[in-house]
Design a protein around this motif. Structure first.
Motif, PDB file in Angstrom:
ATOM      1  N   THR A   1       0.763  -1.074  -0.163  1.00 21.09           N
ATOM      2  CA  THR A   1       0.018   0.021  -0.070  1.00 21.09           C
ATOM      3  C   THR A   1       1.031   1.232   0.054  1.00 21.09           C
ATOM      4  N   PRO A   2       0.117   2.284  -0.383  1.00 19.60           N
ATOM      5  CA  PRO A   2       0.941   3.771  -0.640  1.00 19.60           C
ATOM      6  C   PRO A   2       1.346   4.054   1.020  1.00 19.60           C
ATOM      7  N   LEU A   3       0.689   3.748   1.696  1.00 21.78           N
ATOM      8  CA  LEU A   3       1.102   4.308   3.348  1.00 21.78           C
ATOM      9  C   LEU A   3       2.387   3.601   3.671  1.00 21.78           C
ATOM     10  N   VAL A   4       2.539   2.294   3.533  1.00 19.05           N
ATOM     11  CA  VAL A   4       3.539   1.494   3.799  1.00 19.05           C
ATOM     12  C   VAL A   4       4.834   1.868   2.873  1.00 19.05           C
ATOM     13  N   ALA A   5       4.582   2.533   1.921  1.00 20.40           N
ATOM     14  CA  ALA A   5       5.805   3.061   0.995  1.00 20.40           C
ATOM     15  C   ALA A   5       6.307   4.171   1.544  1.00 20.40           C
ATOM     16  N   LEU A   6       5.592   5.008   2.125  1.00 18.79           N
ATOM     17  CA  LEU A   6       5.953   6.048   2.694  1.00 18.79           C
ATOM     18  C   LEU A   6       6.648   5.736   4.092  1.00 18.79           C
TER      19      LEU A   6
ATOM     20  N   PRO B   1      13.253   5.559  -6.499  1.00 14.00           N
ATOM     21  CA  PRO B   1      13.080   4.033  -6.508  1.00 14.00           C
ATOM     22  C   PRO B   1      12.307   3.352  -5.021  1.00 14.00           C
ATOM     23  N   VAL B   2      12.185   4.044  -4.253  1.00 10.14           N
ATOM     24  CA  VAL B   2      11.350   3.793  -2.929  1.00 10.14           C
ATOM     25  C   VAL B   2       9.843   4.011  -3.117  1.00 10.14           C
TER      26      VAL B   2
ATOM     27  N   ALA C   1       4.398   2.999  -5.339  1.00  5.68           N
ATOM     28  CA  ALA C   1       3.220   3.615  -4.402  1.00  5.68           C
ATOM     29  C   ALA C   1       2.712   4.680  -5.218  1.00  5.68           C
ATOM     30  N   ALA C   2       3.465   5.409  -5.986  1.00  3.82           N
ATOM     31  CA  ALA C   2       2.809   6.546  -7.117  1.00  3.82           C
ATOM     32  C   ALA C   2       2.098   5.872  -8.069  1.00  3.82           C
TER      33      ALA C   2
ATOM     34  N   GLU D   1       0.555   2.950  -7.913  1.00  2.00           N
ATOM     35  CA  GLU D   1      -0.563   2.512  -7.351  1.00  2.00           C
ATOM     36  C   GLU D   1      -1.735   3.548  -7.180  1.00  2.00           C
ATOM     37  N   VAL D   2      -1.421   4.798  -6.738  1.00  2.00           N
ATOM     38  CA  VAL D   2      -2.231   5.967  -6.265  1.00  2.00           C
ATOM     39  C   VAL D   2      -2.535   6.790  -7.627  1.00  2.00           C
ATOM     40  N   PHE D   3      -1.762   6.961  -8.924  1.00  2.00           N
ATOM     41  CA  PHE D   3      -2.162   7.673  -9.657  1.00  2.00           C
ATOM     42  C   PHE D   3      -2.316   6.877 -11.211  1.00  2.00           C
ATOM     43  N   GLY D   4      -2.058   5.658 -10.946  1.00  2.00           N
ATOM     44  CA  GLY D   4      -2.261   4.575 -12.016  1.00  2.00           C
ATOM     45  C   GLY D   4      -0.943   4.351 -12.852  1.00  2.00           C
ATOM     46  N   SER D   5      -0.920   3.381 -13.803  1.00  5.32           N
ATOM     47  CA  SER D   5       0.240   2.995 -14.482  1.00  5.32           C
ATOM     48  C   SER D   5       0.703   4.157 -15.400  1.00  5.32           C
TER      49      SER D   5
END
Length: 126
Positions: A56-61, A114-115, A119-120, A122-126
């Motif tokens: 998930t994006p939260l875990v990516a942060l 890279p990190v 997440a981006a 996932e949030v904004f689409g491919s």
């Protein structure tokens, strides 16, 4: 520099506090990592669910925060070694800290893509 002024409310004190905080955060990450890895032996389905949560994006942060903590802890550890073992280290500890901060900022800027890339997407689409 008079005795006691190296740490009292100055850069040395704040780097000491940040070093301890990042060390504790890294320890807790390792503790959670060992526990979640052990889930594979206890319940493979729970392990798979946990790994899915990590995407998930939260875990990516949080991963980016982990990178920040590890980089600061490592770089500041090198600074501590220099202050402790180099005869002129205490005299230049402030400059060493600002050097650590500069290197840390550059490395953190380089770690954004890279990190946080997955997440981006996932949030904004491919």
């Amino acid at each position: 520099m008079p005795a006691g002024t190296l740490y009292r409310g100055r850069e040395g004190m704040w780097s000491w506090v940040a070093h301890r905080v990042t060390g504790v955060l890294i320890f807790f990450f390792l503790f959670v990592h060992v526990l979640d890895t052990a889930l594979v032996r206890v319940s493979p389905q729970t392990y798979d669910d946990t790994i899915a949560l990590y995407k998930t994006p939260l875990v990516a942060l949080m991963e980016y925060g982990l990178v920040a903590a590890i980089l600061f802890h490592a770089l500041n550890g090198l600074r501590v070694i220099a202050v402790d073992f180099w005869a002129k280290g205490p005299r230049y500890q402030k400059q060493l800290l600002w050097t650590v901060m500069g290197v840390w900022i550059v490395l953190m800027a380089g770690a954004v893509y890279p990190v946080l890339n997955h997440a981006a997407r996932e949030v904004f689409g491919s």
